[in-house]
Write a protein that holds these residues in place. Sequence first.
Motif, PDB file in Angstrom:
ATOM      1  N   LEU A  55      16.550  39.610  -5.805  1.00 22.31           N
ATOM      2  CA  LEU A  55      14.971  39.523  -5.290  1.00 22.31           C
ATOM      3  C   LEU A  55      14.168  40.306  -6.736  1.00 22.31           C
ATOM      4  CD1 LEU A  55      13.063  39.606  -2.996  1.00 22.31           C
ATOM      5  CD2 LEU A  55      13.758  42.215  -2.448  1.00 22.31           C
ATOM      6  N   SER A  56      14.754  40.998  -7.373  1.00 26.04           N
ATOM      7  CA  SER A  56      13.955  41.762  -8.734  1.00 26.04           C
ATOM      8  C   SER A  56      12.799  42.342  -7.969  1.00 26.04           C
ATOM      9  CB  SER A  56      13.425  40.551  -9.580  1.00 26.04           C
ATOM     10  OG  SER A  56      12.759  41.258 -10.598  1.00 26.04           O
ATOM     11  N   PRO A  57      12.937  43.405  -7.068  1.00 28.23           N
ATOM     12  CA  PRO A  57      11.813  44.146  -6.285  1.00 28.23           C
ATOM     13  C   PRO A  57      10.845  44.797  -7.478  1.00 28.23           C
ATOM     14  CG  PRO A  57      13.794  45.202  -5.899  1.00 28.23           C
ATOM     15  CD  PRO A  57      14.045  43.950  -6.544  1.00 28.23           C
ATOM     16  N   PHE A  77      22.563  52.398 -11.111  1.00 28.65           N
ATOM     17  CA  PHE A  77      22.258  50.969 -11.336  1.00 28.65           C
ATOM     18  C   PHE A  77      21.105  50.511 -11.519  1.00 28.65           C
ATOM     19  CE2 PHE A  77      21.239  47.016  -9.074  1.00 28.65           C
ATOM     20  CZ  PHE A  77      22.024  46.199  -9.676  1.00 28.65           C
ATOM     21  N   LEU A  78      20.127  51.220 -10.590  1.00 28.54           N
ATOM     22  CA  LEU A  78      18.676  50.843 -10.571  1.00 28.54           C
ATOM     23  C   LEU A  78      18.075  51.526 -12.074  1.00 28.54           C
ATOM     24  CD1 LEU A  78      17.496  52.077  -6.988  1.00 28.54           C
ATOM     25  CD2 LEU A  78      17.618  49.698  -8.083  1.00 28.54           C
ATOM     26  N   ALA A  79      18.422  52.441 -12.425  1.00 24.34           N
ATOM     27  CA  ALA A  79      18.247  53.149 -13.656  1.00 24.34           C
ATOM     28  C   ALA A  79      18.440  52.121 -14.826  1.00 24.34           C
ATOM     29  CB  ALA A  79      18.496  54.233 -13.890  1.00 24.34           C
ATOM     30  N   ARG A  80      19.462  51.321 -14.708  1.00 24.56           N
ATOM     31  CA  ARG A  80      19.901  50.451 -15.942  1.00 24.56           C
ATOM     32  C   ARG A  80      19.228  49.142 -16.191  1.00 24.56           C
ATOM     33  NH1 ARG A  80      25.116  52.519 -14.374  1.00 24.56           N
ATOM     34  NH2 ARG A  80      25.450  50.472 -13.336  1.00 24.56           N
ATOM     35  N   SER A  83      14.207  45.388 -15.749  1.00 25.97           N
ATOM     36  CA  SER A  83      13.038  45.431 -15.335  1.00 25.97           C
ATOM     37  C   SER A  83      13.177  46.257 -13.865  1.00 25.97           C
ATOM     38  CB  SER A  83      12.576  43.901 -14.787  1.00 25.97           C
ATOM     39  OG  SER A  83      11.325  44.025 -13.968  1.00 25.97           O
ATOM     40  N   ARG A  84      12.666  47.796 -14.215  1.00 20.29           N
ATOM     41  CA  ARG A  84      13.108  48.534 -13.403  1.00 20.29           C
ATOM     42  C   ARG A  84      11.967  48.716 -12.478  1.00 20.29           C
ATOM     43  NH1 ARG A  84      15.338  53.872 -16.799  1.00 20.29           N
ATOM     44  NH2 ARG A  84      13.325  54.559 -15.860  1.00 20.29           N
ATOM     45  N   PRO A  85      12.320  48.829 -11.027  1.00 17.90           N
ATOM     46  CA  PRO A  85      11.477  48.970  -9.960  1.00 17.90           C
ATOM     47  C   PRO A  85      11.140  50.184  -9.745  1.00 17.90           C
ATOM     48  CG  PRO A  85      13.550  48.801  -8.980  1.00 17.90           C
ATOM     49  CD  PRO A  85      13.798  48.675 -10.509  1.00 17.90           C
ATOM     50  N   ARG A  86       9.896  50.870  -9.247  1.00 14.20           N
ATOM     51  CA  ARG A  86       9.618  51.929  -8.806  1.00 14.20           C
ATOM     52  C   ARG A  86      10.281  52.147  -7.418  1.00 14.20           C
ATOM     53  NH1 ARG A  86       4.279  53.380 -10.906  1.00 14.20           N
ATOM     54  NH2 ARG A  86       5.073  55.482 -10.520  1.00 14.20           N
ATOM     55  N   VAL A  87      10.782  53.534  -7.247  1.00  7.93           N
ATOM     56  CA  VAL A  87      11.648  53.822  -6.222  1.00  7.93           C
ATOM     57  C   VAL A  87      11.185  55.116  -5.486  1.00  7.93           C
ATOM     58  CG1 VAL A  87      13.821  54.690  -5.711  1.00  7.93           C
ATOM     59  CG2 VAL A  87      13.545  53.106  -7.687  1.00  7.93           C
ATOM     60  N   GLU A 106      16.649  62.859 -12.018  1.00  5.62           N
ATOM     61  CA  GLU A 106      16.230  63.317 -13.403  1.00  5.62           C
ATOM     62  C   GLU A 106      17.514  63.183 -14.483  1.00  5.62           C
ATOM     63  OE1 GLU A 106      14.845  67.417 -13.236  1.00  5.62           O
ATOM     64  OE2 GLU A 106      13.194  66.631 -11.882  1.00  5.62           O
ATOM     65  N   SER A 107      18.589  63.391 -14.074  1.00  5.03           N
ATOM     66  CA  SER A 107      19.693  63.046 -15.115  1.00  5.03           C
ATOM     67  C   SER A 107      19.821  61.489 -15.240  1.00  5.03           C
ATOM     68  CB  SER A 107      20.990  63.436 -14.612  1.00  5.03           C
ATOM     69  OG  SER A 107      21.646  62.969 -13.319  1.00  5.03           O
ATOM     70  N   LEU A 108      19.558  60.761 -14.474  1.00  6.58           N
ATOM     71  CA  LEU A 108      19.570  59.263 -14.594  1.00  6.58           C
ATOM     72  C   LEU A 108      18.207  58.607 -15.401  1.00  6.58           C
ATOM     73  CD1 LEU A 108      21.054  58.289 -11.139  1.00  6.58           C
ATOM     74  CD2 LEU A 108      22.364  58.192 -13.453  1.00  6.58           C
ATOM     75  N   SER A 109      17.064  59.321 -15.397  1.00  2.49           N
ATOM     76  CA  SER A 109      15.847  59.017 -15.871  1.00  2.49           C
ATOM     77  C   SER A 109      15.360  57.806 -15.065  1.00  2.49           C
ATOM     78  CB  SER A 109      15.956  58.780 -17.369  1.00  2.49           C
ATOM     79  OG  SER A 109      16.124  59.681 -18.270  1.00  2.49           O
ATOM     80  N   LEU A 110      15.561  57.823 -13.598  1.00  3.96           N
ATOM     81  CA  LEU A 110      15.161  56.969 -12.680  1.00  3.96           C
ATOM     82  C   LEU A 110      13.869  57.152 -12.350  1.00  3.96           C
ATOM     83  CD1 LEU A 110      15.960  54.506 -11.090  1.00  3.96           C
ATOM     84  CD2 LEU A 110      16.745  56.108  -9.247  1.00  3.96           C
ATOM     85  N   ASP A 111      12.953  55.929 -12.412  1.00  2.00           N
ATOM     86  CA  ASP A 111      11.538  56.208 -11.775  1.00  2.00           C
ATOM     87  C   ASP A 111      11.482  56.290 -10.538  1.00  2.00           C
ATOM     88  OD1 ASP A 111       8.794  56.156 -11.866  1.00  2.00           O
ATOM     89  OD2 ASP A 111       8.571  53.841 -12.529  1.00  2.00           O
TER      90      ASP A 111
END
Length: 137
Positions: A55-57, A77-80, A83-87, A106-111
């Motif tokens: 889907l590449s959301p 997985f999302l953090a890697r 083209s990272r989605p906003r979560v 925060e530890s994963l630097s996920l948006d």
Amino acid sequence: MSGMNAHIEPVADRLLVVASDAEFRDAAANIAEGLGYELYSTGYSADFRKIVVDLSPTVVILDVDLLNRQRTGALAFLARLESRPRVLLLTSAEADKGVSLQQLVESLSLDVVEILNHPVDLDKLQGTMQSLRIVED
């Protein structure tokens, strides 16, 4: 060379909702439709990675309680993704055991735009989803 104008498709706002609560999924779908998102919604986490790749959301609403032990792996997985989605994350207040969800994110630097507790304030959700739109009408 004339006539070489490339037609560029606008980026679509694609929303993936992965949540166990059918009423929440329906409410999120209604909001998404009103805001012009392309929507994919599911109550199962089994094919989460495949769905995200296919889907590449641009935005993902993810019920972390649905993931159980797969939570850290799914968020990593999302953090890697290239083209990272906003979560937006959904969780139950009592689900905060051990490392807090905020610390994990925060530890994963996920948006992660927001961590929402059940029951979700739908007006707040709509405002957040509106602010995340890429394609404005």
